[in-house]
Design a protein around this motif. Sequence first.
Motif, PDB file in Angstrom:
ATOM      1  N   PRO A   2      43.989  46.217  60.087  1.00  0.00           N
ATOM      2  CA  PRO A   2      43.390  45.531  61.234  1.00  0.00           C
ATOM      3  C   PRO A   2      44.445  45.173  62.285  1.00  0.00           C
ATOM      4  O   PRO A   2      45.550  44.743  61.950  1.00  0.00           O
ATOM      5  N   ILE A   3      44.081  45.370  63.540  1.00  0.00           N
ATOM      6  CA  ILE A   3      44.944  44.997  64.656  1.00  0.00           C
ATOM      7  C   ILE A   3      44.138  44.109  65.595  1.00  0.00           C
ATOM      8  O   ILE A   3      43.079  44.502  66.076  1.00  0.00           O
ATOM      9  N   ALA A   4      44.644  42.898  65.846  1.00  0.00           N
ATOM     10  CA  ALA A   4      44.021  41.982  66.799  1.00  0.00           C
ATOM     11  C   ALA A   4      44.886  41.983  68.054  1.00  0.00           C
ATOM     12  O   ALA A   4      46.082  41.711  67.989  1.00  0.00           O
ATOM     13  N   ASN A   5      44.275  42.296  69.187  1.00  0.00           N
ATOM     14  CA  ASN A   5      44.986  42.363  70.458  1.00  0.00           C
ATOM     15  C   ASN A   5      44.495  41.211  71.317  1.00  0.00           C
ATOM     16  O   ASN A   5      43.328  41.175  71.696  1.00  0.00           O
ATOM     17  N   ILE A   6      45.373  40.276  71.640  1.00  0.00           N
ATOM     18  CA  ILE A   6      45.008  39.067  72.377  1.00  0.00           C
ATOM     19  C   ILE A   6      45.786  39.022  73.683  1.00  0.00           C
ATOM     20  O   ILE A   6      47.014  39.169  73.693  1.00  0.00           O
ATOM     21  N   GLU A  15      56.136  28.227  70.181  1.00  0.00           N
ATOM     22  CA  GLU A  15      55.470  27.634  69.013  1.00  0.00           C
ATOM     23  C   GLU A  15      53.953  27.825  69.088  1.00  0.00           C
ATOM     24  O   GLU A  15      53.305  28.083  68.072  1.00  0.00           O
ATOM     25  N   GLN A  16      53.359  27.705  70.268  1.00  0.00           N
ATOM     26  CA  GLN A  16      51.919  27.933  70.410  1.00  0.00           C
ATOM     27  C   GLN A  16      51.557  29.379  70.089  1.00  0.00           C
ATOM     28  O   GLN A  16      50.562  29.636  69.419  1.00  0.00           O
ATOM     29  N   VAL A  17      52.357  30.315  70.546  1.00  0.00           N
ATOM     30  CA  VAL A  17      52.103  31.728  70.263  1.00  0.00           C
ATOM     31  C   VAL A  17      52.282  32.000  68.771  1.00  0.00           C
ATOM     32  O   VAL A  17      51.477  32.694  68.156  1.00  0.00           O
ATOM     33  N   ARG A  18      53.297  31.420  68.177  1.00  0.00           N
ATOM     34  CA  ARG A  18      53.530  31.576  66.737  1.00  0.00           C
ATOM     35  C   ARG A  18      52.327  31.053  65.946  1.00  0.00           C
ATOM     36  O   ARG A  18      51.854  31.693  65.005  1.00  0.00           O
ATOM     37  N   SER A  19      51.826  29.888  66.320  1.00  0.00           N
ATOM     38  CA  SER A  19      50.664  29.298  65.648  1.00  0.00           C
ATOM     39  C   SER A  19      49.427  30.161  65.830  1.00  0.00           C
ATOM     40  O   SER A  19      48.642  30.356  64.886  1.00  0.00           O
ATOM     41  N   LEU A  20      49.237  30.683  67.030  1.00  0.00           N
ATOM     42  CA  LEU A  20      48.107  31.574  67.301  1.00  0.00           C
ATOM     43  C   LEU A  20      48.154  32.797  66.397  1.00  0.00           C
ATOM     44  O   LEU A  20      47.148  33.163  65.772  1.00  0.00           O
ATOM     45  N   ILE A  21      49.310  33.409  66.290  1.00  0.00           N
ATOM     46  CA  ILE A  21      49.467  34.594  65.435  1.00  0.00           C
ATOM     47  C   ILE A  21      49.137  34.254  63.985  1.00  0.00           C
ATOM     48  O   ILE A  21      48.412  34.997  63.309  1.00  0.00           O
ATOM     49  N   ALA A  22      49.632  33.130  63.505  1.00  0.00           N
ATOM     50  CA  ALA A  22      49.369  32.730  62.118  1.00  0.00           C
ATOM     51  C   ALA A  22      47.887  32.473  61.877  1.00  0.00           C
ATOM     52  O   ALA A  22      47.314  32.927  60.870  1.00  0.00           O
ATOM     53  N   LEU A  42      48.853  41.362  68.150  1.00  0.00           N
ATOM     54  CA  LEU A  42      49.609  41.648  69.368  1.00  0.00           C
ATOM     55  C   LEU A  42      49.203  40.633  70.429  1.00  0.00           C
ATOM     56  O   LEU A  42      48.021  40.532  70.771  1.00  0.00           O
ATOM     57  N   VAL A  43      50.162  39.897  70.939  1.00  0.00           N
ATOM     58  CA  VAL A  43      49.894  38.907  71.984  1.00  0.00           C
ATOM     59  C   VAL A  43      50.580  39.368  73.254  1.00  0.00           C
ATOM     60  O   VAL A  43      51.797  39.564  73.275  1.00  0.00           O
ATOM     61  N   THR A  44      49.794  39.550  74.286  1.00  0.00           N
ATOM     62  CA  THR A  44      50.321  39.959  75.584  1.00  0.00           C
ATOM     63  C   THR A  44      50.121  38.809  76.562  1.00  0.00           C
ATOM     64  O   THR A  44      48.999  38.333  76.741  1.00  0.00           O
ATOM     65  N   GLU A  45      51.206  38.364  77.163  1.00  0.00           N
ATOM     66  CA  GLU A  45      51.118  37.310  78.163  1.00  0.00           C
ATOM     67  C   GLU A  45      51.051  37.950  79.551  1.00  0.00           C
ATOM     68  O   GLU A  45      51.889  38.769  79.908  1.00  0.00           O
ATOM     69  N   ILE A  46      50.034  37.565  80.294  1.00  0.00           N
ATOM     70  CA  ILE A  46      49.807  38.120  81.628  1.00  0.00           C
ATOM     71  C   ILE A  46      50.267  37.102  82.674  1.00  0.00           C
ATOM     72  O   ILE A  46      49.883  35.934  82.619  1.00  0.00           O
ATOM     73  N   PRO A  47      51.070  37.527  83.646  1.00  0.00           N
ATOM     74  CA  PRO A  47      51.474  36.602  84.709  1.00  0.00           C
ATOM     75  C   PRO A  47      50.250  36.112  85.486  1.00  0.00           C
ATOM     76  O   PRO A  47      49.280  36.853  85.675  1.00  0.00           O
TER      77      PRO A  47
END
Length: 69
Positions: A2-6, A15-22, A42-47
């Motif tokens: 499974p791949i979750a793309n956020i 720390e927020q991104v780390r918690s989200l991934i967990a 996969l977490v992609t941050e958009i400007p």
Amino acid sequence: MPIANIQIMEGRSAEQVRSLIARVTEAVSEELNSPRERIRVLVTEIPKTHWGIAGIPASETMTDDTHRK
């Protein structure tokens, strides 16, 4: 596997991104009965300049904390 793309707007702490991934990993593991080791998040941050809301870039319409509510 499974791949979750956020995709999220920039501005969250590491720390927020780390918690989200967990938490996403745990939810996918439970729902799909899949081993955690097989799950990819996969977490992609958009400007804000590249995130449009009602036809206007978020950088022009939002304060720094608006998207966190």
